[in-house]
Design a protein around this motif. Structure first.
Motif, PDB file in Angstrom:
ATOM      1  N   VAL A 156       5.851   0.811   5.521  1.00 46.33           N
ATOM      2  CA  VAL A 156       6.648  -0.356   5.144  1.00 46.33           C
ATOM      3  C   VAL A 156       5.719  -1.447   4.651  1.00 46.33           C
ATOM      4  CG1 VAL A 156       8.251  -2.137   5.947  1.00 46.33           C
ATOM      5  CG2 VAL A 156       8.351   0.134   6.934  1.00 46.33           C
ATOM      6  N   ILE A 204       9.715   0.625   1.182  1.00 48.96           N
ATOM      7  CA  ILE A 204       9.508   1.721   2.134  1.00 48.96           C
ATOM      8  C   ILE A 204       9.135   2.962   1.333  1.00 48.96           C
ATOM      9  CG2 ILE A 204      10.568   3.135   3.954  1.00 48.96           C
ATOM     10  CD1 ILE A 204      12.638   0.889   4.319  1.00 48.96           C
ATOM     11  N   LEU A 256      13.362   0.393   8.781  1.00 49.04           N
ATOM     12  CA  LEU A 256      13.344   1.772   8.260  1.00 49.04           C
ATOM     13  C   LEU A 256      14.756   2.341   8.131  1.00 49.04           C
ATOM     14  CD1 LEU A 256      10.353   3.216  10.345  1.00 49.04           C
ATOM     15  CD2 LEU A 256      10.331   2.624   7.923  1.00 49.04           C
TER      16      LEU A 256
END
Lengths: 91, 345
Positions: B57, B86, B110
């Motif tokens: 990330v 991401i 996420l």
């Protein structure tokens, strides 16, 4: 008649216009009224009891990907065969 | 045509239609499965296709954001005035790999990659989000992933430039090895289904081995937790620096990528670390063997088989070779867990 004005976020305007075009509803005021009268209670129910949402069948059938595909799967390379158990040796 | 009612995916049952017309029918996804691993983030999309991104990330500035070129190995997220990348692009921009942080704390970012509406929709109501955790008894981890749930509120974010409004009803944490066990048992992967059997999940952060009784009870005292490929990469990095007289430390991500590719060549100079890796693997296998023998001593006489899953499963091949097929690597070990989660009851 007392009127109440409602502000529509500009980013949702294309969606609203799409619905107007698809349904033949004349204007945004009518659209909002129809949504409120016909689907207002439904909205409340959806938000309050989303875990027990009933799915109306003919409408669900319009979302084919959810109903026609299964999640992928992995199968054993050999079909399982019953073996006689013996304690595991060294490894 | 079946107009009685449609059986939803994943085996969840709904009551038959009672004439209640829901305008949100196309916005409901009964279940979304999400495995935010240390090395890869995996989920199953609305078309039932497994998606996989590098678990990296990077939060980027507004200026950087304007210069980003999207690709199919990355997802761009805008939420609460912040911008995140991401996947592969995050790695190339120097983002932090999940294995160097706490994956449970990163889960709320996420998981946004996995929040996708059904085709043609811009809103999605996810009734259940199943999230894999190393240990569901860890209250902090459970609390961190449960924060993804926001029902009855809705939240808006942008995914790859598209606005998405979402609600997540419930987050269900599952132990990482548990869906794999049930799936393996149901699909006939175990030759001795009436005996105890085990799942060994070899991942980037940890390698967790757990024994289950035939009814699916995990034997807590027999849990073995070993370091995953991150520890191997650390050892390789230290030795590479010495062997090649490097004035920098090789990146763990670069080493782990080379291990995953199978070429053991690092960087643009293609530094070959295969012999270092082989030695590190031998040591890792030996220590795993010792730990498992010791922890499982009383269970080994009753143990059927050990199914090895996870992206690093191949490392355990030497143990499989000497076990007379009682330790075996699952087909598609990298995807085994996420697919098993889709079938978890």
């Amino acid at each position: 008649m007392t009127q109440t004005r409602i502000v529509l976020n500009p980013k949702y305007k294309p969606k609203a216009e799409e619905i107007l075009e698809a349904t033949g509803i004349d204007n945004l005021s009518q659209l909002f009224t129809l949504l409120l009268v016909n689907y207002g209670d439904c909205l409340v129910n959806c938000l309050k009891h989303s875990h027990q949402l009933p799915i109306q069948s003919s409408l669900v059938a319009q979302t084919p990907t959810q109903n026609t595909l299964q999640p992928p799967s992995i199968k054993p390379q050999l079909s399982p065969q019953a073996k006689k158990f013996a304690p595991m040796g060294s490894f | 045509m079946n107009y009685a009612y449609i059986q939803p995916v994943y085996g969840l049952s709904y009551p038959p239609s009672n004439g209640f017309v829901s305008p949100q029918h196309g916005q409901i996804r009964p279940r979304v499965v999400f495995d935010g691993g240390n090395r890869f983030v995996k989920w199953i999309d609305p078309n039932n296709v497994v998606q996989c991104l590098l678990s990296v990330v990077k939060e980027v500035s507004e200026y950087q954001w304007k210069r980003l070129k999207p690709d199919d190995q990355s997802v761009l997220i805008e939420i609460d005035g912040k911008r995140f990348v991401i996947g592969r692009l995050a790695q190339e921009l120097g983002g932090e790999p999940t294995f160097q942080t706490d994956k449970c704390q990163l889960a709320s970012i996420l998981a946004l990659a996995a929040i996708q509406p059904n085709p043609g929709q811009t809103s999605v109501h996810i009734q259940q989000m199943i999230v894999a955790l190393p240990n569901t008894l860890n209250d902090d981890d459970v609390a961190a992933v449960k924060r993804i749930a926001n029902h009855p509120l809705t939240k808006e974010f942008k995914r790859n430039g598209e606005y998405i409004t979402y609600t997540v009803g419930e987050v269900v944490p599952v132990d990482e090895t548990e869906p794999a066990f049930h799936y393996a048992l149901n699909q006939g992967f175990f030759s001795f289904p009436d005996a105890k059997n085990a799942i060994w999940d070899l991942g980037g952060g940890t390698a967790i081995a757990r024994i289950y009784t035939p009814n699916g009870t995990m034997i807590h005292d027999a849990e073995v937790i070993l370091p995953g490929t991150k520890a191997l990469a650390q050892q390789v990095a230290v030795e590479m620096k010495e062997v090649y007289s490097l004035d920098y430390s090789p990146s763990l991500q670069g080493i782990m990528d080379a291990i995953a590719r199978g070429d053991c060549l690092y960087g643009t100079d293609k530094l070959d670390f295969s012999s270092i890796f082989e030695k590190a693997c031998d040591q890792w296998v030996e220590s795993a063997r010792r730990e498992i023998r010791s922890k499982w001593a009383q269970h080994l006489p009753e143990l059927g088989e050990v199914l090895i899953v996870g992206g690093s499963a191949d490392i355990a091949a030497p143990i499989c070779a000497t076990s007379g097929d009682r330790f075996k690597i699952a087909p598609s070990p990298q995807l085994f867990n996420i697919i098993a989660m889709a079938y978890q009851e």
